[in-house]
Design an enzyme around this catalytic site. Structure first.
Site, PDB file in Angstrom:
ATOM      1  CD  GLU A  94       1.985 -11.866  -1.131  1.00  0.00           C
ATOM      2  OE1 GLU A  94       3.119 -11.363  -1.311  1.00  0.00           O
ATOM      3  OE2 GLU A  94       1.103 -11.307  -0.458  1.00  0.00           O
ATOM      4  CG  ASN A 100       6.266  -9.603  -0.428  1.00  0.00           C
ATOM      5  OD1 ASN A 100       5.923  -8.994  -1.445  1.00  0.00           O
ATOM      6  ND2 ASN A 100       5.458 -10.427   0.212  1.00  0.00           N
ATOM      7  CG  HIS A 109       3.314  -8.583  -3.724  1.00  0.00           C
ATOM      8  ND1 HIS A 109       3.171  -8.378  -2.378  1.00  0.00           N
ATOM      9  CD2 HIS A 109       2.555  -7.625  -4.311  1.00  0.00           C
ATOM     10  CE1 HIS A 109       2.377  -7.352  -2.160  1.00  0.00           C
ATOM     11  NE2 HIS A 109       1.996  -6.871  -3.325  1.00  0.00           N
ATOM     12  CG  ASP A 164      -4.257  -7.563  -7.727  1.00  0.00           C
ATOM     13  OD1 ASP A 164      -4.800  -6.492  -8.053  1.00  0.00           O
ATOM     14  OD2 ASP A 164      -3.144  -7.620  -7.182  1.00  0.00           O
TER      15      ASP A 164
HETATM   16  C1  GLP Z   1      -0.935  -4.500  -3.626  1.00  0.00           C
HETATM   17  C2  GLP Z   1      -1.291  -4.743  -5.085  1.00  0.00           C
HETATM   18  C3  GLP Z   1      -0.067  -4.652  -5.988  1.00  0.00           C
HETATM   19  C4  GLP Z   1       0.713  -3.382  -5.674  1.00  0.00           C
HETATM   20  C5  GLP Z   1       1.157  -3.419  -4.238  1.00  0.00           C
HETATM   21  C6  GLP Z   1       2.015  -2.230  -3.827  1.00  0.00           C
HETATM   22  O1  GLP Z   1      -0.433  -5.627  -3.014  1.00  0.00           O
HETATM   23  N1  GLP Z   1      -1.918  -6.019  -5.266  1.00  0.00           N
HETATM   24  O2  GLP Z   1      -0.483  -4.671  -7.341  1.00  0.00           O
HETATM   25  O3  GLP Z   1       1.819  -3.270  -6.537  1.00  0.00           O
HETATM   26  O4  GLP Z   1      -0.010  -3.438  -3.419  1.00  0.00           O
HETATM   27  O5  GLP Z   1       1.203  -1.127  -3.572  1.00  0.00           O
HETATM   28  P1  GLP Z   1       1.728   0.332  -3.284  1.00  0.00           P
HETATM   29  O6  GLP Z   1       1.872   0.978  -4.610  1.00  0.00           O
HETATM   30  O7  GLP Z   1       0.634   0.941  -2.453  1.00  0.00           O
HETATM   31  O8  GLP Z   1       3.000   0.223  -2.552  1.00  0.00           O
END
Ligand code: GLP
Length: 266
Positions: A146, A139, A141, A67
């Site tokens: 989402e 959440n 995702h 993304d």
């Molecule tokens: C963002 C990314 C996700 C990732 C999420 C959690 O939203 N788009 O791909 O899994 O953050 O990130 P973290 O590893 O910092 O908790």
């Protein structure tokens, strides 16, 4: 789902690094799906270390990131392109033109839709993704899919949820424009990968992890879609696994799997 519970976040990173290296060793032209967020940073650090000690080369690897934020330049400090260059691409021998992060700088919907279609086509042209690395949002995702994202969704524009915007606020300066839209691979795109490996560490992820593994298959927890994948590995530290009802069972399965691997069926 194969659920692996390891003592620490470092063990999770080492396990994931082994999986990535296994794919690179097994394929002539490996295709990796990569993720951002704080969780995979330790994995990327480990991969850079293995590259530096000549244990692995990324020369023939192609990558596709999940993304990118819409409306900020690739060169922006908080773009996922900058994140990937900094934490991995600039420190290994991957060919820059073989690294793909969705192109999402435009503010024009038509241009972004075309960019999303082109991204899907590029993944196809590369032969599909061999191993998709994933993190998980608070959440549930995955990528920026989402809650209520369709399990059939493809790369597209997605509006971020309030919880995700709040969680990512810490990366943007006070008063700085923070994107509320992203271009993300869809859940359908992720499910097409030949294998997926989701990493989760820390207590804050325990609820989402429980919903993903033991909750119902539900668009309210996008990561629960991985229950539909034939080759999904979920690798957790003790804290992220702390709310799982069947924790001992997963550990038992892992022992048995290792015995089977060694040819022992007792
Ligand atoms: C963002 C990314 C996700 C990732 C999420 C959690 O939203 N788009 O791909 O899994 O953050 O990130 P973290 O590893 O910092 O908790």
């Amino acid at each position: 789902m194969q659920v692996i519970i390891l003592p620490s976040a470092r063990d999770v990173a080492l396990y994931a690094a082994d999986c990535v290296v296994d794919v690179i060793d097994a394929r002539t032209n490996p295709v990796l799906g990569l993720a951002t967020g704080s969780t995979p940073i330790a994995l990327y650090k480990e991969l850079v270390g293995r590259y530096q000690s000549k244990q692995v080369s990324f020369r023939h690897t192609t990558s596709f990131n999940l993304d990118e934020y819409i409306g900020i330049a690739d060169s922006h400090e908080q773009s996922y392109r900058t994140f990937m260059n900094r934490h991995l691409f600039d420190a290994i021998d991957i060919i820059a033109t073989n690294t793909h992060v969705p192109l999402a700088e435009s503010q024009d919907a038509g241009t972004l839709k075309k960019s999303a279609q082109d991204y899907e086509a590029s993944i196809q042209q590369a032969g599909g993704i061999d191993l998709q690395i994933l993190g998980i949002g608070l959440n549930g995702h995955i990528g920026f899919n989402e809650p209520t994202s369709s399990f059939a969704s493809r790369t597209r524009i997605k509006t971020l949820s309030e919880s995700t915007v709040v969680a990512n606020k810490r990366f943007f300066k006070d008063g700085e424009f923070q994107p509320h839209l992203a271009l993300t691979m869809g859940i359908g795109t992720i499910l097409d990968s030949r294998a997926v490996l989701l990493m989760a560490t820390g207590k804050a992820k325990a609820e989402a992890v429980k919903a993903m593994i033991e909750g119902p298959l539900s668009a309210m927890c996008p990561a629960s879609a991985l229950q539909l994948h034939e080759t999904a590995t979920i690798v957790l530290d003790e804290e992220a696994a702390s709310l799982l009802a069947l924790k001992e069972y997963y550990q038992w399965c892992e022992q048995k799997r290792q015995q089977l691997h060694e040819g022992n069926v007792s």
